[in-house]
Design a protein around this motif. Sequence first.
Motif, PDB file in Angstrom:
ATOM      1  N   LEU A   1      22.378  22.636 -50.568  1.00  0.00           N
ATOM      2  CA  LEU A   1      21.108  23.084 -51.155  1.00  0.00           C
ATOM      3  C   LEU A   1      21.555  24.452 -52.076  1.00  0.00           C
ATOM      4  CD1 LEU A   1      18.123  22.840 -51.671  1.00  0.00           C
ATOM      5  CD2 LEU A   1      17.908  24.679 -49.734  1.00  0.00           C
ATOM      6  N   ALA A   2      22.250  25.186 -51.543  1.00  0.00           N
ATOM      7  CA  ALA A   2      22.871  26.400 -52.401  1.00  0.00           C
ATOM      8  C   ALA A   2      23.999  25.882 -53.459  1.00  0.00           C
ATOM      9  CB  ALA A   2      23.491  27.414 -51.430  1.00  0.00           C
ATOM     10  N   ASP A   3      24.655  24.953 -52.985  1.00  0.00           N
ATOM     11  CA  ASP A   3      25.612  24.349 -54.141  1.00  0.00           C
ATOM     12  C   ASP A   3      24.956  23.668 -55.311  1.00  0.00           C
ATOM     13  OD1 ASP A   3      27.709  25.064 -52.782  1.00  0.00           O
ATOM     14  OD2 ASP A   3      28.290  23.447 -51.776  1.00  0.00           O
ATOM     15  N   SER A   4      23.816  23.180 -55.130  1.00  0.00           N
ATOM     16  CA  SER A   4      23.007  22.283 -56.148  1.00  0.00           C
ATOM     17  C   SER A   4      22.076  23.544 -56.863  1.00  0.00           C
ATOM     18  CB  SER A   4      21.863  21.541 -55.339  1.00  0.00           C
ATOM     19  OG  SER A   4      20.834  22.149 -54.689  1.00  0.00           O
ATOM     20  N   ARG A   5      22.187  24.709 -56.591  1.00  0.00           N
ATOM     21  CA  ARG A   5      21.640  25.745 -57.321  1.00  0.00           C
ATOM     22  C   ARG A   5      20.185  25.737 -57.107  1.00  0.00           C
ATOM     23  NH1 ARG A   5      25.921  27.760 -60.480  1.00  0.00           N
ATOM     24  NH2 ARG A   5      27.505  26.246 -60.914  1.00  0.00           N
ATOM     25  N   VAL A   6      19.476  25.162 -56.044  1.00  0.00           N
ATOM     26  CA  VAL A   6      18.125  25.427 -55.679  1.00  0.00           C
ATOM     27  C   VAL A   6      17.973  26.342 -54.745  1.00  0.00           C
ATOM     28  CG1 VAL A   6      16.264  24.076 -54.594  1.00  0.00           C
ATOM     29  CG2 VAL A   6      17.613  22.857 -56.101  1.00  0.00           C
ATOM     30  N   GLU A   7      17.076  27.375 -55.027  1.00  0.00           N
ATOM     31  CA  GLU A   7      16.872  28.293 -54.208  1.00  0.00           C
ATOM     32  C   GLU A   7      16.137  28.253 -53.002  1.00  0.00           C
ATOM     33  OE1 GLU A   7      17.501  32.563 -53.205  1.00  0.00           O
ATOM     34  OE2 GLU A   7      18.037  31.577 -55.144  1.00  0.00           O
ATOM     35  N   PRO A   8      16.874  28.514 -51.597  1.00  0.00           N
ATOM     36  CA  PRO A   8      16.084  28.203 -50.720  1.00  0.00           C
ATOM     37  C   PRO A   8      14.926  29.248 -50.408  1.00  0.00           C
ATOM     38  CG  PRO A   8      18.493  28.442 -50.266  1.00  0.00           C
ATOM     39  CD  PRO A   8      18.551  28.878 -51.650  1.00  0.00           C
ATOM     40  N   VAL A   9      13.814  28.733 -49.544  1.00  0.00           N
ATOM     41  CA  VAL A   9      12.636  29.721 -49.350  1.00  0.00           C
ATOM     42  C   VAL A   9      13.022  30.140 -47.875  1.00  0.00           C
ATOM     43  CG1 VAL A   9      11.351  28.582 -50.852  1.00  0.00           C
ATOM     44  CG2 VAL A   9      11.426  27.743 -48.592  1.00  0.00           C
ATOM     45  N   THR A  10      12.152  31.079 -47.522  1.00  0.00           N
ATOM     46  CA  THR A  10      12.358  31.726 -46.136  1.00  0.00           C
ATOM     47  C   THR A  10      12.390  30.837 -45.057  1.00  0.00           C
ATOM     48  OG1 THR A  10      11.090  33.724 -46.928  1.00  0.00           O
ATOM     49  CG2 THR A  10      11.274  33.475 -44.514  1.00  0.00           C
ATOM     50  N   SER A  11      11.183  29.773 -44.982  1.00  0.00           N
ATOM     51  CA  SER A  11      11.491  28.748 -43.869  1.00  0.00           C
ATOM     52  C   SER A  11      12.681  27.894 -44.046  1.00  0.00           C
ATOM     53  CB  SER A  11       9.972  27.818 -44.121  1.00  0.00           C
ATOM     54  OG  SER A  11      10.251  27.282 -45.459  1.00  0.00           O
ATOM     55  N   THR A  12      13.494  27.758 -45.050  1.00  0.00           N
ATOM     56  CA  THR A  12      14.670  27.072 -44.974  1.00  0.00           C
ATOM     57  C   THR A  12      15.706  27.825 -44.089  1.00  0.00           C
ATOM     58  OG1 THR A  12      14.218  26.619 -47.318  1.00  0.00           O
ATOM     59  CG2 THR A  12      16.421  26.010 -46.449  1.00  0.00           C
ATOM     60  N   TYR A  13      15.730  29.064 -44.531  1.00  0.00           N
ATOM     61  CA  TYR A  13      16.698  29.998 -43.621  1.00  0.00           C
ATOM     62  C   TYR A  13      16.256  30.026 -42.284  1.00  0.00           C
ATOM     63  CZ  TYR A  13      18.690  31.896 -48.015  1.00  0.00           C
ATOM     64  OH  TYR A  13      19.156  31.694 -49.250  1.00  0.00           O
ATOM     65  N   ASN A  14      15.023  30.148 -41.906  1.00  0.00           N
ATOM     66  CA  ASN A  14      14.415  30.466 -40.800  1.00  0.00           C
ATOM     67  C   ASN A  14      14.867  29.086 -39.961  1.00  0.00           C
ATOM     68  OD1 ASN A  14      13.466  33.073 -41.129  1.00  0.00           O
ATOM     69  ND2 ASN A  14      11.181  32.026 -41.383  1.00  0.00           N
ATOM     70  N   ALA A  15      14.471  27.901 -40.422  1.00  0.00           N
ATOM     71  CA  ALA A  15      14.973  26.750 -39.732  1.00  0.00           C
ATOM     72  C   ALA A  15      16.451  26.413 -39.438  1.00  0.00           C
ATOM     73  CB  ALA A  15      14.346  25.264 -40.699  1.00  0.00           C
ATOM     74  N   THR A  16      17.111  26.869 -40.409  1.00  0.00           N
ATOM     75  CA  THR A  16      18.752  26.789 -40.133  1.00  0.00           C
ATOM     76  C   THR A  16      19.258  27.880 -39.119  1.00  0.00           C
ATOM     77  OG1 THR A  16      19.051  26.311 -42.524  1.00  0.00           O
ATOM     78  CG2 THR A  16      20.965  27.099 -41.406  1.00  0.00           C
ATOM     79  N   VAL A  17      18.667  28.884 -39.032  1.00  0.00           N
ATOM     80  CA  VAL A  17      18.781  29.891 -37.969  1.00  0.00           C
ATOM     81  C   VAL A  17      18.526  29.478 -36.611  1.00  0.00           C
ATOM     82  CG1 VAL A  17      18.307  32.346 -36.965  1.00  0.00           C
ATOM     83  CG2 VAL A  17      19.162  32.073 -39.491  1.00  0.00           C
ATOM     84  N   SER A  18      17.294  28.837 -36.562  1.00  0.00           N
ATOM     85  CA  SER A  18      16.739  28.191 -35.357  1.00  0.00           C
ATOM     86  C   SER A  18      17.520  27.233 -34.936  1.00  0.00           C
ATOM     87  CB  SER A  18      15.148  27.877 -35.635  1.00  0.00           C
ATOM     88  OG  SER A  18      14.666  27.291 -34.522  1.00  0.00           O
ATOM     89  N   ALA A  19      18.161  26.231 -35.749  1.00  0.00           N
ATOM     90  CA  ALA A  19      19.011  25.223 -35.441  1.00  0.00           C
ATOM     91  C   ALA A  19      20.242  25.811 -34.838  1.00  0.00           C
ATOM     92  CB  ALA A  19      19.143  24.275 -36.843  1.00  0.00           C
ATOM     93  N   CYS A  20      20.879  26.735 -35.404  1.00  0.00           N
ATOM     94  CA  CYS A  20      22.088  27.535 -34.992  1.00  0.00           C
ATOM     95  C   CYS A  20      21.974  27.982 -33.430  1.00  0.00           C
ATOM     96  CB  CYS A  20      22.544  28.260 -35.986  1.00  0.00           C
ATOM     97  SG  CYS A  20      23.217  27.583 -37.370  1.00  0.00           S
ATOM     98  N   ALA A  21      20.761  28.617 -33.326  1.00  0.00           N
ATOM     99  CA  ALA A  21      20.426  29.369 -31.952  1.00  0.00           C
ATOM    100  C   ALA A  21      20.085  28.500 -30.890  1.00  0.00           C
ATOM    101  CB  ALA A  21      18.975  30.022 -32.292  1.00  0.00           C
ATOM    102  N   LYS A  22      19.547  27.212 -31.510  1.00  0.00           N
ATOM    103  CA  LYS A  22      19.324  26.143 -30.414  1.00  0.00           C
ATOM    104  C   LYS A  22      20.755  25.332 -29.984  1.00  0.00           C
ATOM    105  CE  LYS A  22      16.640  21.965 -29.333  1.00  0.00           C
ATOM    106  NZ  LYS A  22      15.609  20.937 -29.858  1.00  0.00           N
ATOM    107  N   GLY A  23      21.741  25.474 -30.643  1.00  0.00           N
ATOM    108  CA  GLY A  23      23.120  24.842 -30.356  1.00  0.00           C
ATOM    109  C   GLY A  23      23.885  26.063 -29.933  1.00  0.00           C
ATOM    110  N   ALA A  24      23.363  27.302 -29.811  1.00  0.00           N
ATOM    111  CA  ALA A  24      24.155  28.550 -29.280  1.00  0.00           C
ATOM    112  C   ALA A  24      25.090  28.706 -30.067  1.00  0.00           C
ATOM    113  CB  ALA A  24      24.741  28.125 -27.875  1.00  0.00           C
ATOM    114  N   GLN A  25      24.938  28.749 -31.517  1.00  0.00           N
ATOM    115  CA  GLN A  25      25.983  28.902 -32.539  1.00  0.00           C
ATOM    116  C   GLN A  25      25.583  30.018 -33.250  1.00  0.00           C
ATOM    117  OE1 GLN A  25      28.806  26.994 -32.914  1.00  0.00           O
ATOM    118  NE2 GLN A  25      28.091  26.007 -31.263  1.00  0.00           N
TER     119      GLN A  25
END
Length: 84
Positions: A54-78
Motif C-alpha cells: 500500500l505504501a509502495d503504491s503511494r496510497v495513504e494508509p488510514v488509522t484502521s490500516t495501521y491498527n489492523a497491521t499492529v493487531s496482526a503482528c501482536a496476534k502472531g507475537a511479532q
Amino acid sequence: QELGKARECKASLAVLQCLQQRNLEMSVYLASASITICRRASAWNQAVHILRELADSRVEPVTSTYNATVSACAKGAQWVQALQ
C-alpha cells in the motif's frame, strides 16, 4: 474454522494481486479489509506485506490500516514487526 480463515486470507490476497496485474490502484479500504482478514487467519507476515505494498503504491494508509497491521503482528507475537 482455521482452514476457512486461511482460505479467506488467500482469496483476499488473490484479489489484491489481480488489481496489481491489471495496473489498478489499490483501495485503502480494500487493503485494510485484507489486513483484517489476514489478522484473523494469524497471517501477520501477509498483513505486513499488504501494508508495505500500500505504501509502495503511494496510497495513504488510514488509522484502521495501521491498527489492523499492529493487531496482526501482536496476534502472531511479532512485536518487532509491529513497532516498525
